[in-house]
Scaffold this motif. Structure first.
Motif, short mmCIF file in Angstrom:
data_model
loop_
_atom_site.label_atom_id
_atom_site.label_comp_id
_atom_site.label_asym_id
_atom_site.label_seq_id
_atom_site.Cartn_x
_atom_site.Cartn_y
_atom_site.Cartn_z
N HIS A 59 -3.42 12.67 -13.27
CA HIS A 59 -2.94 12.53 -14.65
C HIS A 59 -3.91 11.68 -15.48
O HIS A 59 -4.23 12.04 -16.62
N ALA A 60 -4.39 10.58 -14.90
CA ALA A 60 -5.35 9.72 -15.60
C ALA A 60 -6.64 10.47 -15.87
O ALA A 60 -7.22 10.36 -16.97
N GLU B 198 -7.01 13.78 -16.18
CA GLU B 198 -6.74 14.77 -17.22
C GLU B 198 -6.75 14.15 -18.61
O GLU B 198 -7.31 14.72 -19.55
N ARG B 199 -6.14 12.96 -18.74
CA ARG B 199 -6.15 12.26 -20.04
C ARG B 199 -7.55 11.93 -20.48
O ARG B 199 -7.93 12.12 -21.63
N GLU B 200 -8.36 11.43 -19.54
CA GLU B 200 -9.73 11.03 -19.87
C GLU B 200 -10.58 12.25 -20.22
O GLU B 200 -11.36 12.21 -21.18
N ILE B 201 -10.43 13.33 -19.51
CA ILE B 201 -11.18 14.56 -19.80
C ILE B 201 -10.80 15.09 -21.18
O ILE B 201 -11.65 15.49 -21.97
N SER B 202 -9.51 15.06 -21.51
CA SER B 202 -9.06 15.50 -22.83
C SER B 202 -9.62 14.60 -23.91
O SER B 202 -10.06 15.08 -24.96
N ARG B 203 -9.62 13.31 -23.66
CA ARG B 203 -10.14 12.34 -24.64
C ARG B 203 -11.62 12.59 -24.92
O ARG B 203 -12.07 12.50 -26.05
N LEU B 204 -12.37 12.94 -23.87
CA LEU B 204 -13.79 13.19 -24.01
C LEU B 204 -14.11 14.59 -24.53
O LEU B 204 -15.25 14.90 -24.84
N GLY B 205 -13.09 15.45 -24.55
CA GLY B 205 -13.29 16.81 -25.03
C GLY B 205 -14.03 17.71 -24.06
O GLY B 205 -14.70 18.65 -24.46
N LEU B 206 -13.89 17.42 -22.77
CA LEU B 206 -14.57 18.24 -21.76
C LEU B 206 -13.72 19.41 -21.32
O LEU B 206 -12.59 19.48 -21.41
N ARG C 142 -11.39 22.44 -9.65
CA ARG C 142 -10.66 21.88 -8.51
C ARG C 142 -11.15 20.47 -8.23
O ARG C 142 -12.35 20.20 -8.27
N LEU C 143 -10.22 19.58 -7.92
CA LEU C 143 -10.53 18.19 -7.61
C LEU C 143 -10.87 18.05 -6.13
O LEU C 143 -10.15 18.56 -5.27
N GLY C 144 -11.97 17.37 -5.84
CA GLY C 144 -12.33 17.07 -4.47
C GLY C 144 -12.46 15.56 -4.31
O GLY C 144 -12.87 14.87 -5.25
N LEU C 145 -12.08 15.03 -3.17
CA LEU C 145 -12.20 13.61 -2.87
C LEU C 145 -13.09 13.42 -1.65
O LEU C 145 -12.98 14.16 -0.68
N VAL C 146 -13.94 12.40 -1.71
CA VAL C 146 -14.81 12.05 -0.59
C VAL C 146 -14.54 10.58 -0.28
O VAL C 146 -15.10 9.68 -0.92
N PRO C 147 -13.62 10.31 0.68
CA PRO C 147 -13.25 8.93 0.97
C PRO C 147 -14.40 8.13 1.58
O PRO C 147 -15.22 8.68 2.32
N GLN C 148 -14.45 6.84 1.24
CA GLN C 148 -15.47 5.97 1.84
C GLN C 148 -15.17 5.75 3.31
O GLN C 148 -16.08 5.64 4.12
N GLN C 149 -13.89 5.66 3.65
CA GLN C 149 -13.48 5.48 5.04
C GLN C 149 -13.16 6.86 5.62
O GLN C 149 -12.24 7.53 5.15
N PRO D 186 -5.36 9.55 0.62
CA PRO D 186 -4.48 8.78 -0.25
C PRO D 186 -3.08 9.39 -0.28
O PRO D 186 -2.90 10.58 -0.02
N GLY D 187 -2.10 8.56 -0.62
CA GLY D 187 -0.73 9.04 -0.74
C GLY D 187 -0.58 10.01 -1.90
O GLY D 187 -1.36 9.99 -2.86
N ALA D 188 0.43 10.85 -1.83
CA ALA D 188 0.66 11.86 -2.86
C ALA D 188 0.86 11.23 -4.23
O ALA D 188 0.36 11.75 -5.24
N ALA D 189 1.57 10.11 -4.31
CA ALA D 189 1.80 9.45 -5.60
C ALA D 189 0.49 8.95 -6.19
O ALA D 189 0.28 9.05 -7.40
N ASP D 190 -0.41 8.42 -5.36
CA ASP D 190 -1.72 7.96 -5.85
C ASP D 190 -2.54 9.13 -6.37
O ASP D 190 -3.19 9.03 -7.42
#
Length: 64
Positions: A53-54, A56-64, A31-38, A43-47
């Motif tokens: 997605h970014a 997921e791509r990076e995790i797949s690239r790293l093979g995690l 599960r993804l968790g966010l800890v905002p600085q402010q 963040p908006g849903a699109a962000d």
């Protein structure tokens, strides 16, 4: 992050399109968790979707 957040599988930082930053982490269940600085920032849903997605791509690239 150089050192993964305690209790997380992976962690790091993200800057959203509005310039706001947050720490992020994936818990042991994937599960993804966010800890905002402010406090109270959400963040908006699109962000969040673009970041997920970014990440997921990076995790797949790293093979995690």
């Amino acid at each position: 992050d150089t050192v993964t957040r305690a209790g997380a599988l992976a962690s790091g930082n993200v800057r959203f399109s509005d310039g706001q930053s947050a720490g992020w982490y994936l818990d042991q269940y994937g599960r993804l968790g966010l800890v905002p600085q402010q406090p109270g920032y959400k963040p908006g849903a699109a962000d969040v979707e673009a970041f997920q997605h970014a990440l997921e791509r990076e995790i797949s690239r790293l093979g995690l």
